[in-house]
Design an enzyme around this catalytic site. Sequence first.
Site, PDB file in Angstrom:
ATOM      1  N   ASP A 191      -6.419  -1.553  -3.674  1.00  0.00           N
ATOM      2  CA  ASP A 191      -6.509  -2.057  -1.444  1.00  0.00           C
ATOM      3  C   ASP A 191      -8.152  -3.103  -2.515  1.00  0.00           C
ATOM      4  OD1 ASP A 191      -5.535  -0.235  -0.608  1.00  0.00           O
ATOM      5  OD2 ASP A 191      -7.375   0.444   0.411  1.00  0.00           O
TER       6      ASP A 191
ATOM      7  N   HIS B  85      -8.074  -7.449   2.133  1.00  0.00           N
ATOM      8  CA  HIS B  85      -6.799  -6.143   2.408  1.00  0.00           C
ATOM      9  C   HIS B  85      -7.486  -6.004   4.453  1.00  0.00           C
ATOM     10  CE1 HIS B  85      -4.531  -2.595   4.204  1.00  0.00           C
ATOM     11  NE2 HIS B  85      -5.430  -1.752   3.550  1.00  0.00           N
TER      12      HIS B  85
ATOM     13  N   HIS C 190       1.015  -1.134  -0.067  1.00  0.00           N
ATOM     14  CA  HIS C 190       0.059   0.059   0.269  1.00  0.00           C
ATOM     15  C   HIS C 190       0.722   1.404   0.138  1.00  0.00           C
ATOM     16  CE1 HIS C 190      -3.763  -2.941   0.687  1.00  0.00           C
ATOM     17  NE2 HIS C 190      -2.884  -3.210   0.613  1.00  0.00           N
TER      18      HIS C 190
END
Length: 266
Positions: free
Chosen positions: A83, A87, A77
């Site tokens: 994302d 996650h 990240h």
Amino acid sequence: MSAPNQPVTQLLAALAGAIVQGGIRVVDLTVPLEPATPTIQLPPPFAPSKPFSLEEISRYDERGPAWYWNNIACGEHTGTHFDAPIHWVTGKDYPNNATHNIPVERFIGPACVIDVAAEAKANPDFLLTREIVEEWERRHGRIPTHAWVLIRTDWSHRKAAKEFLNAGPDGSHTPGFHPQCVPFLAKERDILGVGVETVGTDAGQAHGFDPMFPCHTIMHGSNRFGLASLTNLDKLPPTGAIVIAPPLKIINGSGSPLRVLALVPA
Ligand code: MN
């Protein structure tokens, strides 16, 4: 293979021609990736993410006389990044929820750009509400299926890490989504995900929201995606652009840095 679909073949030829001839502009929504690229800072006891680093292997020298290359390292990240649902704990049980197995057509979609740059300039803790999105829809039409919903805050104009992260003793002060807006986007509209110019998809103060980190909790809990640290959203129209955002094919990756491109009518 079956016989080619003639209209689609023509559509793709027209697309390729328009990119070459300039009828379609390709806009880079990606920030430069370098050691100085700001990464999210979590308070202890949470484990930190490594910033980007570059280590030279050889550069036309005794280590490799005709070639230049580097080792790279960073957290998934870091910089402009994707994302995936895996996650977040709320998205961990979906099938095909990681960077390697999300169906690839879900990386490409029409962009809905909601401009709240003036509001974010006046208030760094500005939150996008459902009412603002509904007002946007009255002007530009309903958010289409598999859209990327991008908030333009002009936050990426803050180049220095200190101004970009905008951290105080009580955490970061950066704009994001109001907790009541996220369920609307995630459950009442069939979007791919959201994109922001800030370091993460949630607002800087979202640790104190109910639910905590609503964008991560509800977007990933609805099997949708996030794009963080985007730039050049001020070069996109409210509708009409297409965003292409495929992450690296990391097995069981929770996300990855990526190059995000927008196709925009010139
Ligand atoms: Mn992230």
